[in-house]
Design a protein around this motif. Sequence first.
Motif, mmCIF file in Angstrom:
data_model
loop_
_atom_site.group_PDB
_atom_site.id
_atom_site.type_symbol
_atom_site.label_atom_id
_atom_site.label_comp_id
_atom_site.label_asym_id
_atom_site.label_seq_id
_atom_site.Cartn_x
_atom_site.Cartn_y
_atom_site.Cartn_z
ATOM 1 N N GLY A 1 3.992 1.044 0.846
ATOM 2 C CA GLY A 1 5.242 0.481 0.362
ATOM 3 C C GLY A 1 6.410 0.594 1.316
ATOM 4 O O GLY A 1 7.505 0.126 0.999
ATOM 5 N N CYS B 1 3.746 -4.246 9.079
ATOM 6 C CA CYS B 1 3.148 -3.424 8.026
ATOM 7 C C CYS B 1 2.146 -2.482 8.678
ATOM 8 O O CYS B 1 1.104 -2.916 9.179
ATOM 9 C CB CYS B 1 2.451 -4.304 6.993
ATOM 10 N N ARG B 2 2.468 -1.206 8.625
ATOM 11 C CA ARG B 2 1.574 -0.213 9.247
ATOM 12 C C ARG B 2 0.238 -0.150 8.539
ATOM 13 O O ARG B 2 -0.763 0.262 9.113
ATOM 14 C CB ARG B 2 2.226 1.179 9.207
ATOM 15 N N GLN C 1 0.864 -1.176 0.000
ATOM 16 C CA GLN C 1 0.000 0.000 0.000
ATOM 17 C C GLN C 1 0.905 1.232 0.000
ATOM 18 O O GLN C 1 1.218 1.760 -1.060
ATOM 19 C CB GLN C 1 -0.965 -0.079 1.180
HETATM 20 S S1 FES Z 1 2.419 -1.202 2.853
HETATM 21 FE FE1 FES Z 1 2.462 0.496 4.209
HETATM 22 S S2 FES Z 1 3.625 -0.242 5.876
HETATM 23 FE FE2 FES Z 1 3.269 -2.014 4.709
#
Ligand code: FES
Length: 178
Positions: free
Chosen positions: A99, A133-134, A97
Amino acid sequence: MRITVTVDGTSYTDDVEPRTLLVHYLRQQLGKVGTVVGCDTSNCGACTVHLDGHSVKSCSVLAVQADGSEVTTIEGLARDGELHPVQRAFHDNHALQCGYCTPGMIMQSIDLLADHPDPDEQTVREGLEGNLCRCTGYQNIVRAVQDAARHMRPGAGPAAERVGEPTGTASGIGGGGE
Ligand code: FES
Ligand code: FES
């Protein structure tokens, strides 16, 4: 202290402070900004690279500890303009998302697949538990790793990364961080 390290197929000899972290050496001295820093507590895994073929959190390793070793970063995965199968699978399965976690996730996934060529969902989740992953996109990340497994020969992974020098400058998916 003077160190010599092979990073993404290129040998570098540099003077570093004894307290310099590997991640800071990679980013600040070598410009390998595809490897990112997400925490300062060795918790998030965003900084994961391979040291002699195994994943490490590069914020928990001193640059001097990498002396004489081989480091692979997210920027060293693509070959001849082709993404590594795990990079390709993350792309194809929408496994990113924002990244930010992606470089570390991919490096950790390659190590996981070297040990578990055909992992079930639980094995993937356990293998990635050190990577946060936030955006909480774990479902697609797991799917991507299992998809990559289908596209990789058993035993591929770190050994496959040591084939020659990377060509071009494409850092590929997950390699464009700041
Ligand atoms: S894609 Fe945003 S922290 Fe994993
Ligand atoms: S930056 Fe290394 S684990 Fe978070």
